[in-house]
Write a protein that holds these residues in place. Sequence first.
Motif, PDB file in Angstrom:
ATOM      1  N   ARG A 147      24.036 -10.692 -24.844  1.00  0.00           N
ATOM      2  CA  ARG A 147      22.661 -10.533 -24.348  1.00  0.00           C
ATOM      3  C   ARG A 147      22.581 -10.611 -22.835  1.00  0.00           C
ATOM      4  NH1 ARG A 147      23.267  -9.459 -29.522  1.00  0.00           N
ATOM      5  NH2 ARG A 147      21.295  -9.148 -30.579  1.00  0.00           N
ATOM      6  N   SER A 148      23.455 -11.394 -22.219  1.00  0.00           N
ATOM      7  CA  SER A 148      23.415 -11.537 -20.756  1.00  0.00           C
ATOM      8  C   SER A 148      24.192 -10.445 -20.046  1.00  0.00           C
ATOM      9  CB  SER A 148      23.988 -12.897 -20.362  1.00  0.00           C
ATOM     10  OG  SER A 148      25.383 -12.945 -20.630  1.00  0.00           O
ATOM     11  N   GLY A 149      25.083  -9.769 -20.784  1.00  0.00           N
ATOM     12  CA  GLY A 149      25.915  -8.743 -20.176  1.00  0.00           C
ATOM     13  C   GLY A 149      27.162  -9.294 -19.516  1.00  0.00           C
ATOM     14  N   ARG A 161      18.592  -6.072 -21.247  1.00  0.00           N
ATOM     15  CA  ARG A 161      18.094  -6.624 -19.975  1.00  0.00           C
ATOM     16  C   ARG A 161      16.659  -6.188 -19.730  1.00  0.00           C
ATOM     17  NH1 ARG A 161      23.515  -6.286 -18.045  1.00  0.00           N
ATOM     18  NH2 ARG A 161      23.293  -4.092 -17.443  1.00  0.00           N
TER      19      ARG A 161
END
Length: 285
Positions: A180-182, A230
């Motif tokens: 999810r944060s990359g 994002r």
Amino acid sequence: MMTAESEHAAANFEPLRPKLMRVAYRMLGSVADAEDMVQEAFIRWMRTDRTEVREPEAFLRRTVMRLCLDQLKSARHQRETYIGPWLPDPVVEDDEAEDVTLPLMLALERLSPLQRAAFLLHDVFGLGFEEVAAAIQRDPAACRQLAARARAQVREARPRFQVEKQRGLALAEAFYAASRSGDMTALGAMLTADVSAHADGGGKRPAATEPALGFDAVMQQYERVAAWLRVNGSTLVRVGFVNGLPGFVTLEADGELQTTALEIEDGKIAAIYVVRNPDKVRHLH
């Protein structure tokens, strides 16, 4: 209006409903279809001459199994026209499943209905071949052959690497955070070289129509996923075991739930299974 005898029959059925659901779900891979089969068995139970039934549980298990075998004929046709990878409906629990995990359920899909029935009843639920024979209306020798052939085909799908519960859940949480944060460095460190990713959208929500195979393909896919998230976001609902594998449930930007299950080998993620089809997660709401 129910008579006292009917009320007694219904009361006897209810404690068996969870066991019958386990049989039906493992045969069909669909929670809704399994519920329908068990409810139909209940209707037949209420209509039958119960004075002739010596073992209600065995009678009802046979009834459910025969209903499932009939249902599989139409289900097979539906899956031939299914858009993208087909995955079983996700069942989310706090602990690992003790018998059938998601990879094994996928392996069962490759069996004939009778092979699947014989394998589940004998190898998973521990019934003798006499009772298996009664359930699927074949002689015991034929049931032995069906189970043996099934066993040979699904052997590779049995878990070869056991992951400790808390380690599995921690890995699921770490995968959620990285995807999810990359944080692709953290994500890549969790994956095996031959990792695969499978997404079931059923043509009803965006999802890759072919599995991503290999480290590079999965990393590229999750780079795209992270970029999209994002902007749109994703909320963690719970971490647990999805069809016996460590995983999690998320609420996505479109308001729909999604499940992710992780197959782990030697401490790394070897396969990722994502269910996005809204029909398959409806029972989780």
